[in-house]
Write an enzyme that holds these catalytic residues in place. Structure first.
Site, PDB file in Angstrom:
ATOM      1  N   SER A 134      35.566  24.118 -15.634  1.00  0.00           N
ATOM      2  CA  SER A 134      35.461  23.931 -17.076  1.00  0.00           C
ATOM      3  C   SER A 134      36.866  23.705 -17.617  1.00  0.00           C
ATOM      4  O   SER A 134      37.849  24.133 -17.001  1.00  0.00           O
ATOM      5  CB  SER A 134      34.849  25.178 -17.724  1.00  0.00           C
ATOM      6  OG  SER A 134      35.042  25.182 -19.130  1.00  0.00           O
ATOM      7  N   TYR A 147      35.000  34.458 -18.700  1.00  0.00           N
ATOM      8  CA  TYR A 147      34.561  33.123 -18.297  1.00  0.00           C
ATOM      9  C   TYR A 147      35.759  32.255 -17.904  1.00  0.00           C
ATOM     10  O   TYR A 147      35.756  31.606 -16.847  1.00  0.00           O
ATOM     11  CB  TYR A 147      33.795  32.464 -19.436  1.00  0.00           C
ATOM     12  CG  TYR A 147      33.273  31.082 -19.102  1.00  0.00           C
ATOM     13  CD1 TYR A 147      32.152  30.920 -18.288  1.00  0.00           C
ATOM     14  CD2 TYR A 147      33.901  29.940 -19.596  1.00  0.00           C
ATOM     15  CE1 TYR A 147      31.675  29.659 -17.973  1.00  0.00           C
ATOM     16  CE2 TYR A 147      33.427  28.676 -19.283  1.00  0.00           C
ATOM     17  CZ  TYR A 147      32.314  28.544 -18.477  1.00  0.00           C
ATOM     18  OH  TYR A 147      31.849  27.287 -18.171  1.00  0.00           O
TER      19      TYR A 147
END
Length: 271
Positions: A134, A147
């Site tokens: 990501s 995350y």
């Protein structure tokens, strides 16, 4: 037609994983899709002809069985797409130990276990790995400690493969998508819309989240799948240890200059 390959895609029931399975199958490759939820996997399998194998990517025994089933069914394993993942918000002080451990188990330990199980077959095939990380692995944001850390770890886990096993013919690369219309992103946008009081719901949230993005829109899962397909293919034979952002240009925008080109209005709630 290109030489047929056997590719294992985790998180293959929805979003980027499902789009990757569709594209690979359309190109004539054999594809095994895995994930925790059987229903979406079987829908994609019925649609594409991929082999659905529900499993928990963070369970060592389940991962071993997944790899063995793939090799017994198709005779080899040429590629792995590390796409399974989960989200979770919160700053360090707001993240419980249990939430941290569960997110790391899914986003980082799971890929590690799968790579260990698949490595002998990938080396035999001089194969390729693509990890779906990501832009959070590259740029931080508010309330994203666990995350972002997990995705940064995944990026370096993948690059270590290139360093350690590149001399044996293994290629390993990472894609870092920005906002892409997936089930997980839709859920995050729905929460964002509610928290920020956006009357247009999910669509308004996507518009707000991509306002400073040069593309001014979220991505489509197929746009990421196209890059994954290329990185798996012989066309990318000299690409190893690369990190490819697929974000519409989001990471090119500097915080210091954004205010000169855009009017940013403060909200009472953080996204």
């Amino acid at each position: 037609m290109a030489e047929q390959r056997v590719v294992l895609v985790t998180g293959g029931g929805t979003g980027i994983g499902a789009a990757t399975a569709r594209l690979l199958r359309a190109d004539g490759h054999q594809v095994v899709i895995s994930g925790r939820r059987p229903e979406p996997l079987h829908r994609v399998a019925q649609e594409t002809g991929a082999l659905a194998h529900p499993s928990d990517a963070a369970d060592p025994e389940a991962v071993h069985e997944l790899v063995e089933t793939t090799v017994k069914t198709y005779g080899s394993l040429d590629g792995v797409v590390l796409n399974a993942g989960t989200g979770g918000g919160g700053a360090v002080g707001d993240t419980t130990v249990e939430d941290w451990e569960e997110l790391m188990r899914t986003n980082l330990t799971g890929p590690f276990l799968l790579l260990r199980a698949a490595l002998p077959h990938l080396l035999a095939a001089r194969g390729a790995v693509v990890a779906v990380a990501s832009v959070a692995a590259l740029r931080n944001s508010v309330g994203n400690a666990a995350y972002a850390t997990s995705k940064a770890g995944l990026l370096h886990l993948c690059s270590s493969l290139a360093t350690d096993y590149g001399p044996q013919g293994l290629r390993a690369n990472t894609v870092c998508p920005g906002w892409v219309r997936t089930e997980m992103a839709d859920q995050r946008m729905a929460r964002f819309a509610a928290e920020a009081g956006l009357t247009g719901g999910t669509e308004a949230a996507y518009e707000e989240a991509t306002r400073l993005n040069p593309a001014q829109r979220p991505g489509d899962p197929k746009e990421v799948a196209e890059a994954i397909d290329w990185l798996l293919s012989p066309a990318a034979s000299y690409v190893n240890g690369a990190v490819l952002t697929i974000d519409g240009g989001m990471t090119t925008v500097g915080v210091g200059g954004a205010a000169f080109d855009h009017r940013i209005e403060p909200r009472t709630a953080h996204p």
